[in-house]
Design a protein around this motif. Structure first.
Motif, PDB file in Angstrom:
ATOM      1  N   ASP A 160       0.826  -1.199   0.000  1.00  0.00           N
ATOM      2  CA  ASP A 160       0.000   0.000   0.000  1.00  0.00           C
ATOM      3  C   ASP A 160       0.866   1.257   0.000  1.00  0.00           C
ATOM      4  O   ASP A 160       2.079   1.219   0.208  1.00  0.00           O
ATOM      5  N   GLU A 161       0.214   2.388  -0.222  1.00  0.00           N
ATOM      6  CA  GLU A 161       0.947   3.648  -0.291  1.00  0.00           C
ATOM      7  C   GLU A 161       1.621   3.986   1.044  1.00  0.00           C
ATOM      8  O   GLU A 161       2.731   4.513   1.064  1.00  0.00           O
ATOM      9  N   GLY A 162       0.969   3.648   2.136  1.00  0.00           N
ATOM     10  CA  GLY A 162       1.558   3.896   3.449  1.00  0.00           C
ATOM     11  C   GLY A 162       2.869   3.159   3.625  1.00  0.00           C
ATOM     12  O   GLY A 162       3.847   3.701   4.151  1.00  0.00           O
ATOM     13  N   ALA A 163       2.899   1.907   3.160  1.00  0.00           N
ATOM     14  CA  ALA A 163       4.137   1.117   3.249  1.00  0.00           C
ATOM     15  C   ALA A 163       5.228   1.747   2.386  1.00  0.00           C
ATOM     16  O   ALA A 163       6.399   1.789   2.785  1.00  0.00           O
ATOM     17  N   ALA A 164       4.860   2.244   1.223  1.00  0.00           N
ATOM     18  CA  ALA A 164       5.846   2.881   0.345  1.00  0.00           C
ATOM     19  C   ALA A 164       6.399   4.160   0.980  1.00  0.00           C
ATOM     20  O   ALA A 164       7.603   4.423   0.912  1.00  0.00           O
ATOM     21  N   LEU A 165       5.534   4.942   1.599  1.00  0.00           N
ATOM     22  CA  LEU A 165       5.993   6.165   2.268  1.00  0.00           C
ATOM     23  C   LEU A 165       6.925   5.844   3.434  1.00  0.00           C
ATOM     24  O   LEU A 165       7.937   6.518   3.638  1.00  0.00           O
ATOM     25  N   ARG A 166       6.570   4.803   4.213  1.00  0.00           N
ATOM     26  CA  ARG A 166       7.444   4.404   5.322  1.00  0.00           C
ATOM     27  C   ARG A 166       8.810   3.941   4.799  1.00  0.00           C
ATOM     28  O   ARG A 166       9.853   4.311   5.356  1.00  0.00           O
ATOM     29  N   GLU A 167       8.808   3.173   3.732  1.00  0.00           N
ATOM     30  CA  GLU A 167      10.077   2.698   3.176  1.00  0.00           C
ATOM     31  C   GLU A 167      10.912   3.880   2.674  1.00  0.00           C
ATOM     32  O   GLU A 167      12.130   3.936   2.923  1.00  0.00           O
ATOM     33  N   ALA A 168      10.291   4.836   2.001  1.00  0.00           N
ATOM     34  CA  ALA A 168      11.020   6.010   1.501  1.00  0.00           C
ATOM     35  C   ALA A 168      11.619   6.796   2.665  1.00  0.00           C
ATOM     36  O   ALA A 168      12.772   7.236   2.618  1.00  0.00           O
ATOM     37  N   THR A 169      10.839   6.956   3.724  1.00  0.00           N
ATOM     38  CA  THR A 169      11.316   7.678   4.907  1.00  0.00           C
ATOM     39  C   THR A 169      12.492   6.958   5.551  1.00  0.00           C
ATOM     40  O   THR A 169      13.492   7.581   5.923  1.00  0.00           O
ATOM     41  N   GLU A 170      12.381   5.643   5.683  1.00  0.00           N
ATOM     42  CA  GLU A 170      13.462   4.860   6.283  1.00  0.00           C
ATOM     43  C   GLU A 170      14.740   4.967   5.464  1.00  0.00           C
ATOM     44  O   GLU A 170      15.837   5.012   6.017  1.00  0.00           O
ATOM     45  N   ARG A 171      14.619   5.012   4.154  1.00  0.00           N
ATOM     46  CA  ARG A 171      15.805   5.062   3.297  1.00  0.00           C
ATOM     47  C   ARG A 171      16.475   6.430   3.338  1.00  0.00           C
ATOM     48  O   ARG A 171      17.657   6.542   3.053  1.00  0.00           O
ATOM     49  N   LEU A 172      15.709   7.471   3.665  1.00  0.00           N
ATOM     50  CA  LEU A 172      16.296   8.805   3.773  1.00  0.00           C
ATOM     51  C   LEU A 172      17.123   8.896   5.035  1.00  0.00           C
ATOM     52  O   LEU A 172      18.088   9.492   5.191  1.00  0.00           O
TER      53      LEU A 172
END
Length: 172
Positions: A160-172
């Motif tokens: 889901d989009e929430g999971a994608a946002l969390r992954e992007a945040t973690e990678r930053l």
């Protein structure tokens, strides 16, 4: 091949559609499932996969011809779309599947060029991120349109989009 003739030389549209109708007919006649040999995936499916994937991407981009559609969209090729949907449930396919943008930029140098038709121009711009199909904004601007505005079905298995946002945040 009919696809290659139409894609690179600009002739053979009718021949390609005839071949696609034959593929559609074979998939419709498959017993008990959406794969070429029925309910179980086979070597036939894996041999067809890279070609059908590239055909779907390149023909909408260069010619404006769409046979792979998003869920619920009208199509003359429902069995081919069910086959794509079935393939996309397989982790082995998910790990190798590519997107339309990558295919459309990789094919011309591999093939010595592709011929453009004016019907493909708005799809080319949308796939490249320049404009949505209605021309109102960049197609890569957030929030992204579902199925890139009806061009390329979203990859449902990516989460889901929430999971994608969390992954992007973690990678930053």
């Amino acid at each position: 091949s009919a696809w290659m003739s139409w894609l690179t030389a600009g002739y053979g549209r009718d021949g390609f559609i005839q071949v696609l109708n034959e593929v559609e007919s074979e998939l419709k006649s498959s017993k008990g499932g959406d794969f070429f040999m029925g309910k179980d995936v086979s070597l036939v499916d894996f041999m067809f996969a890279p070609f059908l994937e590239r055909m779907a991407a390149s023909l909408i981009y260069f010619k404006g011809y769409q046979f792979r559609v998003a869920d619920g969209a009208s199509t003359d090729f429902p069995a081919i779309n069910k086959w794509f949907d079935a393939m996309e449930t397989l982790e082995s396919y998910q790990l190798t599947k590519s997107d339309y943008y990558t295919h459309c930029w990789d094919l011309p140098p591999q093939l010595g060029g592709c011929s453009y038709e004016s019907d493909g121009e708005r799809y080319e711009k949308a796939i490249n991120g320049e404009r949505t199909l209605d021309g109102s904004r960049g197609s890569w601007e957030l929030p992204l349109e579902k199925d890139c505005g009806g061009i390329e079905p979203d990859w449902k298995w990516c989460g889901d989009e929430g999971a994608a946002l969390r992954e992007a945040t973690e990678r930053l």
